[in-house]
Write an enzyme that holds these catalytic residues in place. Sequence first.
Site, PDB file in Angstrom:
ATOM      1  N   GLN A 250     -20.248  -4.187   2.896  1.00 28.49           N
ATOM      2  CA  GLN A 250     -19.208  -5.208   2.967  1.00 28.49           C
ATOM      3  C   GLN A 250     -18.494  -5.199   4.316  1.00 28.49           C
ATOM      4  OE1 GLN A 250     -18.676  -7.568   0.425  1.00 28.49           O
ATOM      5  NE2 GLN A 250     -20.625  -6.617  -0.134  1.00 28.49           N
ATOM      6  N   HIS A 253     -19.126  -7.890   7.021  1.00 30.49           N
ATOM      7  CA  HIS A 253     -18.523  -9.222   7.002  1.00 30.49           C
ATOM      8  C   HIS A 253     -17.777  -9.523   8.298  1.00 30.49           C
ATOM      9  CE1 HIS A 253     -19.027 -11.423   3.219  1.00 30.49           C
ATOM     10  NE2 HIS A 253     -19.145 -10.249   2.631  1.00 30.49           N
ATOM     11  N   GLU A 318      -9.762  -6.599  -3.011  1.00 28.44           N
ATOM     12  CA  GLU A 318     -10.590  -7.706  -3.499  1.00 28.44           C
ATOM     13  C   GLU A 318     -11.724  -7.209  -4.400  1.00 28.44           C
ATOM     14  OE1 GLU A 318     -13.331 -11.260  -1.494  1.00 28.44           O
ATOM     15  OE2 GLU A 318     -12.706  -9.529  -0.302  1.00 28.44           O
ATOM     16  N   HIS A 319     -12.524  -6.284  -3.893  1.00 28.37           N
ATOM     17  CA  HIS A 319     -13.643  -5.712  -4.655  1.00 28.37           C
ATOM     18  C   HIS A 319     -13.346  -4.252  -4.958  1.00 28.37           C
ATOM     19  CE1 HIS A 319     -15.562  -8.700  -1.806  1.00 28.37           C
ATOM     20  NE2 HIS A 319     -15.919  -9.204  -2.973  1.00 28.37           N
ATOM     21  N   ASP A 352     -21.349 -11.131  -4.937  1.00 29.86           N
ATOM     22  CA  ASP A 352     -21.281 -12.036  -3.791  1.00 29.86           C
ATOM     23  C   ASP A 352     -22.329 -13.133  -3.856  1.00 29.86           C
ATOM     24  OD1 ASP A 352     -19.115 -10.953  -2.523  1.00 29.86           O
ATOM     25  OD2 ASP A 352     -20.249  -9.898  -0.977  1.00 29.86           O
ATOM     26  N   HIS A 411      22.101 -36.021 -18.830  1.00 28.99           N
ATOM     27  CA  HIS A 411      21.118 -35.430 -19.737  1.00 28.99           C
ATOM     28  C   HIS A 411      21.608 -35.521 -21.188  1.00 28.99           C
ATOM     29  CE1 HIS A 411      19.448 -33.759 -16.063  1.00 28.99           C
ATOM     30  NE2 HIS A 411      18.514 -33.086 -16.724  1.00 28.99           N
TER      31      HIS A 411
END
Length: 425
Positions: A250, A253, A318-319, A352, A411
């Site tokens: 990862q 990336h 995230e992961h 992914d 109201h």
Amino acid sequence: MATFLKHGKTDQEKQEADTKVQQAVSNIIQDIEERGDSAVRDLSEKFDQWSPESFRLSQQEIETAMAELPDDVIHDIKFAQEQIENFAKHQRESIQDIEVETRPGVYLGHKNIPVNSVGCYIPGGRYPMVASSHMSIVTAKVAGVDRVIACTPPANGEIPAATVAAMHMAGADEIYLLGGVQAMTAMGVGTETIEPVDMIVGPGNAFVAEAKRQLFGRVGIDLLAGPTETLVIADDTADVEMVATDILGQAEHGPTSPGALITTSQSLAESLEDEISRQLQTLPTADVAEVAWRDNGTIIVVENDEEAVHEADKLAFEHVEVLTKDPDYFLNNLTNYGALFLGPETNVAYGDKVIGTNHTLPTKQAAKYTGGLWVGKFLKNCTYQRVTQEASVEIGKYAERLCELEGFMGHKEQASLRVRRYENS
């Protein structure tokens, strides 16, 4: 107590980089707002060296791109899209419209209404993110979105055939060969030739994420996706080769992608650096992954699984891969993560690319308050109410007193009108 053997960059260092991006994106958005298609064309020429007669691909261009691809590529794309579609359909079926009688004569309900139009960004650059076509376009279509448009940048002045094929097969109604901030802004704000959408989604680099942040409010967004984050939680049953492989897998990336290990094993923690160095010698994307690990890698040694959960929830990555003897402990106790990968048999790459769960996930600790992209993101949960005359009188008397308590006399009159009209009818 947790012990840090390695730290990534500080928050202050990250903020300094973010400030530069914010100003650049603001200038681009303002330019497109003022000059429309002309600005989009200038920006496309500047950043992508791309200035076709029309940024929207014709049916013939799409068919030509698909014809370039081997049959097995089309087959693999179709397989992946079937997995994403299947899981998304199950998610959609779990979301139900309701209507209940909460008191005699009081009927409350909600409907789940799809967003009318969505713009999906499919990143290009060093890695053409073919899979993002499945994750955003397929999911939007399963949710029932009527108009789904999609943008992806050109690849070295050419149409990226596999990405375009995936966008078309996923069900995109309009495909534009346009990248970066100019793509996000054109979809969100609109130009003379691109009708604006109600929502923009999809991952991208720091500039794309910042464009989404600045456009939010005028359009909806899925979430603010930053650099990919990967955390491995491991104990002494895990092997260092797998831990290093999954972090580096990862880290490729981008150079700002954080990777982390939380472990109860001191020996695993101490051996990780050497194993990462060994694998970087042969990894084809080592030029990126090495920088990511050097600048953003973290190693944390904890005493037990309970402390591992505590540290992991603070990171809110995230992961999160779990390589321990009891992965279900973390399934049952972790609360802050984008997606969870339980046991050595699975990994982040499955999520992914192909297995069926969505890969657009929260980063930068957004997992503390939101999940990732799914069919529910494309649905508006809209409530309604209706009451009988008798129930209107009962509710109205409560409303009169509560409105007066707050000083909202207009109201109160709305309620009083119904009480007067229906009390003796």
